[in-house]
Design a protein around this motif. Sequence first.
Motif, mmCIF file in Angstrom:
data_model
loop_
_atom_site.group_PDB
_atom_site.id
_atom_site.type_symbol
_atom_site.label_atom_id
_atom_site.label_comp_id
_atom_site.label_asym_id
_atom_site.label_seq_id
_atom_site.Cartn_x
_atom_site.Cartn_y
_atom_site.Cartn_z
ATOM 1 N N LEU A 88 32.763 47.756 55.219
ATOM 2 C CA LEU A 88 31.850 47.234 54.191
ATOM 3 C C LEU A 88 32.348 47.643 52.806
ATOM 4 N N PRO A 89 33.480 47.139 52.377
ATOM 5 C CA PRO A 89 34.001 47.522 51.061
ATOM 6 C C PRO A 89 33.156 46.943 49.937
ATOM 7 N N THR A 90 33.192 47.608 48.790
ATOM 8 C CA THR A 90 32.466 47.140 47.612
ATOM 9 C C THR A 90 33.399 46.652 46.509
ATOM 10 N N ASP A 91 34.699 46.843 46.699
ATOM 11 C CA ASP A 91 35.684 46.429 45.710
ATOM 12 C C ASP A 91 36.065 44.979 45.982
ATOM 13 N N ASP A 92 35.940 44.118 44.986
ATOM 14 C CA ASP A 92 36.203 42.697 45.225
ATOM 15 C C ASP A 92 37.667 42.417 45.550
ATOM 16 N N SER A 93 38.566 43.330 45.225
ATOM 17 C CA SER A 93 39.981 43.126 45.543
ATOM 18 C C SER A 93 40.239 43.187 47.050
ATOM 19 N N GLU A 94 39.299 43.704 47.810
ATOM 20 C CA GLU A 94 39.446 43.801 49.266
ATOM 21 C C GLU A 94 38.883 42.578 49.982
ATOM 22 N N TYR A 95 38.400 41.619 49.235
ATOM 23 C CA TYR A 95 37.857 40.397 49.837
ATOM 24 C C TYR A 95 38.845 39.270 49.634
ATOM 25 N N HIS A 96 38.951 38.414 50.657
ATOM 26 C CA HIS A 96 40.085 37.503 50.704
ATOM 27 C C HIS A 96 39.746 36.056 50.395
ATOM 28 N N TYR A 97 38.590 35.598 50.838
ATOM 29 C CA TYR A 97 38.194 34.215 50.610
ATOM 30 C C TYR A 97 36.894 34.196 49.813
ATOM 31 N N TRP A 98 36.790 33.205 48.931
ATOM 32 C CA TRP A 98 35.648 33.119 48.028
ATOM 33 C C TRP A 98 35.119 31.698 47.971
#
Length: 125
Positions: free
Chosen positions: A105-115
């Motif tokens: 459950l990361p909170t840093d947006d750099s760890e999310y891949h699709y938007w």
Amino acid sequence: QVQLVESGGGLVQAGGSLRLSCAASGRIFSAYTMAWFRQAPGKEREFVAAINWNGGNTYYADSVKGRFTISRDNAANAEYLEMNNLKPEDTAVYYCSTHFPGHELPTDDSEYHYWGQGTQVTVSS
């Protein structure tokens, strides 16, 4: 590839409620952590809430804790954000996003891949 489409935004008075939806298509939805972020004009994108792959674990930003509820329906490939007691400071474009692996459950947006493309939420005072 994962395609994400948000909906449900709009204009609401302070104290009101909205329910955002995020429809996903593409790879196995249930394998991913899902999250909501938001970005207000002139501000950086910020974490709102995240939910793990099976919905058994969630995490919220302090600013929305107790007012917002994140949920998911893996059978429907959908994620939701129920927003209650909305405040003018909640005004922003809201985005759904994915992270793998689905137990984190990361909170840093750099760890999310699709938007997704985002949906506007405006809260009037």
